[in-house]
Write an enzyme that holds these catalytic residues in place. Structure first.
Site, mmCIF file in Angstrom:
data_model
loop_
_atom_site.group_PDB
_atom_site.id
_atom_site.type_symbol
_atom_site.label_atom_id
_atom_site.label_comp_id
_atom_site.label_asym_id
_atom_site.label_seq_id
_atom_site.Cartn_x
_atom_site.Cartn_y
_atom_site.Cartn_z
ATOM 1 N N SER A 210 1.020 -1.079 0.031
ATOM 2 C CA SER A 210 0.143 -0.122 -0.114
ATOM 3 C C SER A 210 0.908 1.245 -0.045
ATOM 4 C CB SER A 210 -0.989 0.052 1.243
ATOM 5 O OG SER A 210 -1.897 1.186 1.216
ATOM 6 N N ASN A 211 0.442 2.360 0.426
ATOM 7 C CA ASN A 211 1.038 3.673 0.337
ATOM 8 C C ASN A 211 0.493 4.576 1.818
ATOM 9 O OD1 ASN A 211 -1.246 5.249 -0.468
ATOM 10 N ND2 ASN A 211 -0.768 4.129 -2.262
ATOM 11 N N TYR A 212 1.166 5.604 1.854
ATOM 12 C CA TYR A 212 0.783 6.473 3.155
ATOM 13 C C TYR A 212 -0.326 7.344 3.092
ATOM 14 C CZ TYR A 212 5.644 5.372 4.312
ATOM 15 O OH TYR A 212 6.704 4.580 4.545
ATOM 16 N N SER A 213 -1.227 7.182 2.026
ATOM 17 C CA SER A 213 -2.431 8.026 1.802
ATOM 18 C C SER A 213 -3.308 7.822 2.866
ATOM 19 C CB SER A 213 -3.291 7.680 0.690
ATOM 20 O OG SER A 213 -4.381 8.501 0.605
ATOM 21 N N ALA A 278 -4.785 7.382 -4.093
ATOM 22 C CA ALA A 278 -3.359 6.972 -4.339
ATOM 23 C C ALA A 278 -3.392 5.480 -4.507
ATOM 24 C CB ALA A 278 -2.323 7.224 -3.117
#
Ligand code: PMT
Length: 401
Positions: A210-213, A278
């Protein structure tokens, strides 16, 4: 046309030297056609007399829970139902702190807690008090409750110091209120699709990519559209946020594939799409049914395959009356990369935010954006709270709708 004509305004006044400006402010609101009910704190009355204020507003000024001589009860609940908006100007650090923490020890705070209408807050205090982390945290809390902060100006202060803390001038405050009502219904009858948050791409039952959104930017856009009258379909990846406005329908998804499916399903019935999510560009080629085990000393290889490009898919099916906007999150060559994405995905405009700008991008409560449109117009905005960034983006969208 007077946007404040017939509007019922509760003007809260607190104990600041800027309270003297409340007389002019009441007058300015009345001149614009508003009906003004003043609620003043005990400290506020040390700075400006209720007689002056009631003469200007032609209404008794409310300060206590009841009138001492005849016992008339002032219902903060009724005032909360009566108002079209509440404005607290000036708002001291003490009042802001009480509002943030629900300390209902005077009529003004109980009225605030009962308020059904939008609340505007115009802080006024010394520069160090304003800059103090506790004041800033309380102001952020008020923002998170949906209150609108009218930032103080920088200039000469009663302490003889100079800095940020001067209550905004009454005429500018009135303009903020007028703009609010002007925009309030400008998206009436419109339906907007917004994607927000990250996507999770499962590796095995316990791991994902995943990512930091955090979803803050996308949710701010959804709230802004809904507050301006739009019906909003918010397709959200996994985040800790909850949409507040009942005009927002949240469609929860987890993976890019799910988001893609839902976006394609809802987009055809909308007037515009704003793609703020994101989305993970890649996902594992294979999902392991059981938790993958570590082999001592052995490297782990993960094969990734591309996810669908949601923006590009919507760009392909976009009808002439529909507007499609995307975001570009960059770390270098921002403008060039954003322009390339704008064309490739057939967007009408793209909102560039760069991780090289402090306070911009993931997680922050602020963002700094540049809007680039298909006519190569480039508009830079300063660093602002995400709520205000959302307002700028929707103002821009209005050029198309
Ligand atoms: O959620 P926050 O913590 O508040 O952070 C906000 C944000 C940084 C996530 C947001 O402001 C932002 O920049 N969102 C887009 C992030 C991104 O994926 O950018 P991109 O440059 O990789 O993608 C370009 C555009 O294509 C975006 O509109 C994106 O939603 C879309 N996209 C990307 C990949 C993909 N597979 N499908 C897509 O639709």
């Amino acid at each position: 046309m007077y946007m404040l004509q017939g509007k019922k305004v509760v003007l809260g006044i607190t104990g600041s030297i800027a309270a003297y400006k409340a007389a002019y402010l009441s007058r300015a609101l009345i001149k614009k056609g508003a009906e003004v009910q003043i609620v003043i704190t005990p400290a506020g009355k040390e700075f400006i007399t209720p007689v002056t204020l009631s003469a200007l507003t032609q209404k008794p000024v409310i300060s206590e829970f009841f009138t001492a001589n005849d016992g008339t009860w002032h219902s903060h609940v009724d005032i909360g139902l009566w108002a079209d908006l509440m404005l607290i100007a000036p708002a001291t650090a003490a009042t802001i702190g009480k509002m943030a923490h629900g300390i209902a020890d005077n009529m003004l705070i109980t009225t605030y807690l009962s308020m059904k209408a939008p609340v505007f807050v115009a802080p006024a205090m010394d520069l160090d008090m304003f800059a103090h982390p506790s004041t800033q945290e309380n102001i952020d809390k008020l923002r998170s409750y949906g209150n609108i902060i009218i930032e103080p100006a920088t200039g000469y202060l009663a302490s003889a110091l100079e800095g940020k803390g001067r209550m905004e001038e009454p005429d500018n405050i009135v303009k903020v209120l007028e703009d609010y009502f002007k925009k309030k219904n400008d998206l009436n009858q419109k339906k907007i699709l917004i994607t927000a948050g990250p996507t999770y791409e499962k590796i095995d039952p316990v791991r994902y990519i995943s990512n930091y959104s955090s979803g803050k930017m996308g949710y701010a856009l959804a709230e802004e559209c809904a507050s301006r009258g739009a019906e909003v379909i918010l397709i959200s990846g996994p985040v800790q946020l909850k949409a507040k406005n009942p005009k927002i329908t949240t469609v929860q998804v987890e993976s890019a594939e799910e988001m893609h499916r839902k976006a394609k399903e809802y987009f055809p019935e909308t007037d515009a799409g704003i793609l703020c999510a994101a989305v993970a560009d890649f996902k594992p080629a294979h999902y392991a049914e059981h938790k993958m085990k570590r082999q001592p000393g052995e490297p782990m290889e993960l094969v990734l395959i591309p996810n669908p490009d949601i923006a590009a898919s919507l760009g392909e099916i976009k009808k002439p009356h529909q507007i499609l906007a995307g975001f570009a999150l960059e770390t270098e060559n921002g403008i060039q990369n954003a322009e390339r994405k704008l064309k490739k995905k057939n967007l009408d405009f793209i909102v560039l935010n760069s991780l090289s700008d402090e306070g911009a991008g993931f997680q922050n409560n602020t963002n700094k954006v540049t809007i680039i449109d298909s006519g190569s117009n480039v508009i830079d905005y300063p660093l602002k709270p995400k709520k205000e960034v959302a307002e700028d983006i929707i103002d821009y969208l209005m050029n198309y709708l």
